[in-house]
Design a protein around this motif. Structure first.
Motif, PDB file in Angstrom:
ATOM      1  N   VAL A 193      -5.043   0.690   8.375  1.00 56.43           N
ATOM      2  CA  VAL A 193      -5.549   0.712   7.002  1.00 56.43           C
ATOM      3  C   VAL A 193      -7.003   1.166   7.029  1.00 56.43           C
ATOM      4  O   VAL A 193      -7.753   0.824   7.949  1.00 56.43           O
ATOM      5  CB  VAL A 193      -5.432  -0.683   6.353  1.00 56.43           C
ATOM      6  CG1 VAL A 193      -6.158  -0.746   5.017  1.00 56.43           C
ATOM      7  CG2 VAL A 193      -3.958  -1.060   6.169  1.00 56.43           C
ATOM      8  N   LEU A 226       0.824  -1.205   0.000  1.00 56.01           N
ATOM      9  CA  LEU A 226       0.000   0.000   0.000  1.00 56.01           C
ATOM     10  C   LEU A 226       0.858   1.255   0.000  1.00 56.01           C
ATOM     11  O   LEU A 226       0.499   2.271  -0.607  1.00 56.01           O
ATOM     12  CB  LEU A 226      -0.931   0.002   1.217  1.00 56.01           C
ATOM     13  CG  LEU A 226      -2.006  -1.082   1.232  1.00 56.01           C
ATOM     14  CD1 LEU A 226      -2.780  -1.044   2.544  1.00 56.01           C
ATOM     15  CD2 LEU A 226      -2.958  -0.930   0.055  1.00 56.01           C
ATOM     16  N   SER A 266      -6.255   1.629   1.749  1.00 54.48           N
ATOM     17  CA  SER A 266      -5.097   2.522   1.756  1.00 54.48           C
ATOM     18  C   SER A 266      -4.596   2.709   3.180  1.00 54.48           C
ATOM     19  O   SER A 266      -5.304   2.409   4.150  1.00 54.48           O
ATOM     20  CB  SER A 266      -5.458   3.887   1.142  1.00 54.48           C
ATOM     21  OG  SER A 266      -6.509   4.493   1.873  1.00 54.48           O
TER      22      SER A 266
END
Length: 413
Positions: A62, A27, A82
């Motif tokens: 996250v 990510l 993300s």
């Protein structure tokens, strides 16, 4: 920061942590990804990936989101994952000889801010820590300042209560603080002082080596696996990245390029040697040489202005300094074989007037088979370099630190 993922160090825990770091790394590298994209990149099974992602989302590292209505395609919207920029911050502090520099990034490696303040060289550690705390407080107030003038608050407002550690750079070898040069205070008690102020463990290392780490992670040498970093400032020092790993040395002495002899008949050095590179290439040495040649400059800024305007005396000084620096670096290159040399510090602002003679000396002294493979680059991170290196030390996620010894740490009682 990611302290919520820490647990007893059994085999299953280590495996899970490895999977978590893999997902976080993807990510960080690629930005928002769907679960399918994460599965493709990571190679994890669907069951394992979903379990890991669920834990990271629950823990706050996250965040999941769907595209805005106006950009969605037909069908069910694909949820993207993300890094959560508000999950925590990492702080780096550089206690240079005559200034304090601080930087902060969030867990998504987005820069929150940097700040610096010059000071007299004889300040106590308490006074220097006071400056660092005030500078960090100014970063924390940035979003309030934005709101007061009608701007939207910036993301990642500094929250000191979310820190897991602070990475700190200091002048000189840290394993033998009593032998630090006359410009540096003994670091005895500094980790404890910082721990009392911020309530977290402190990771301590040499500040020029941390600048080398930062340039290799985020800066001019991010694409290189073998890097030599040199800072030309009030002191002269640097760091080495060898085989993709930051090199510290058994006694924390790696990167002391300023104490390589360049003139056996030269001036005595504060380290006890004679004719060290620092005696000819530090800011004080350069200014003294310029004044001896009839030039007038109260500080390095005035000297650089004179050089930029074509002052013959300043140009002559820079040519001599560049040649001396290049000669020393050539010897290091022949021993270590870096692909990239990064030049930083205030004196590097002289640009081509310094780097051209430096590269000329490299061409004359580096072994013929290697001389055309060594690239010289200007540092890109400026005053924030060492503080950012302290952040990299705290995150400890870069492969550059995979074989790096544990830095000096003072844990919470």
């Amino acid at each position: 920061m990611l302290g919520f993922m820490q647990s007893p160090d059994g085999p299953l825990t280590r495996l899970r942590k490895s999977h978590e770091q893999s997902v976080l790394g993807l990510l960080r590298k690629h930005g928002p990804l769907s679960r399918a994209e994460l599965g493709s990149h990571s190679g994890l099974s669907r069951t394992t990936l979903y379990d890991i992602v669920a834990g990271l989302v629950e823990g706050g590292a996250v965040v999941a989101s769907t595209p805005p209505v106006e950009v969605r395609r037909r069908g069910r919207p694909v949820e993207k994952l993300s890094l959560n920029p508000n999950a925590g911050e990492a702080i780096g502090i550089d206690f240079a000889r005559r200034a304090v520099h601080v930087s902060a990034v969030n867990v998504a490696h987005e820069m929150i801010g940097s700040a610096s303040e010059a000071h007299a060289s004889d300040l106590t550690w308490v006074q220097r820590v006071d400056i660092a705390e005030r500078l960090l407080g100014s970063l924390g107030r940035s979003s309030q300042d934005d709101a007061s003038v009608g701007r939207p608050p910036r993301r990642g407002t500094l929250g000191l209560d979310s820190l897991s550690a602070i990475g700190v750079g200091v002048v000189g070898p840290i394993n033998d603080p009593g032998s630090a040069d006359a410009h540096a205070l003994s670091i005895d008690g500094l980790p404890g002082l910082l721990r009392e102020r911020f309530g977290v463990p402190v990771l301590l290392d040499n500040n020029t080596r941390l600048a080398a780490l930062a340039e290799a992670v985020w800066g001019a040498a991010a694409d290189a696996g073998d890097v030599l970093y040199l800072r030309l400032s009030h002191g002269v020092g640097g760091g080495l990245v060898v085989g993709g790993s930051l090199h510290r040395g058994m006694y924390g002495m790696s990167g002391e390029f300023g104490h390589i002899t360049v003139d056996p008949d030269g001036a005595p050095c504060e380290c006890g040697g004679t004719g060290c590179l620092e005696t000819v290439a530090s800011i004080e040495a350069v200014l003294q040489r310029y004044r001896s040649a009839g030039g007038r400059a109260e500080d390095i800024s005035a000297f650089l202005t004179a050089a930029a305007s074509g002052d013959p005396a300043a140009r002559t000084v820079l040519e001599r300094v560049g040649t001396d620096v290049g000669t020393v670096l050539a010897a290091v290159c022949n021993a270590v074989g870096p692909g990239v040399i990064v030049i930083g510090g205030e004196l590097a602002e002289a640009g081509a007037a310094l780097t051209e003679p430096l590269e000329g000396a490299l061409g004359a002294h580096v072994m013929p088979m290697a001389r055309h493979r060594v690239r010289v680059r200007h540092a890109t991170l400026g005053e924030a370099g060492s503080a950012l290196g302290g952040i990299a030390l705290v995150l400890h996620e870069s492969p550059l630190l995979s074989r790096y010894p544990q830095p000096v740490t003072e844990e919470l009682a």
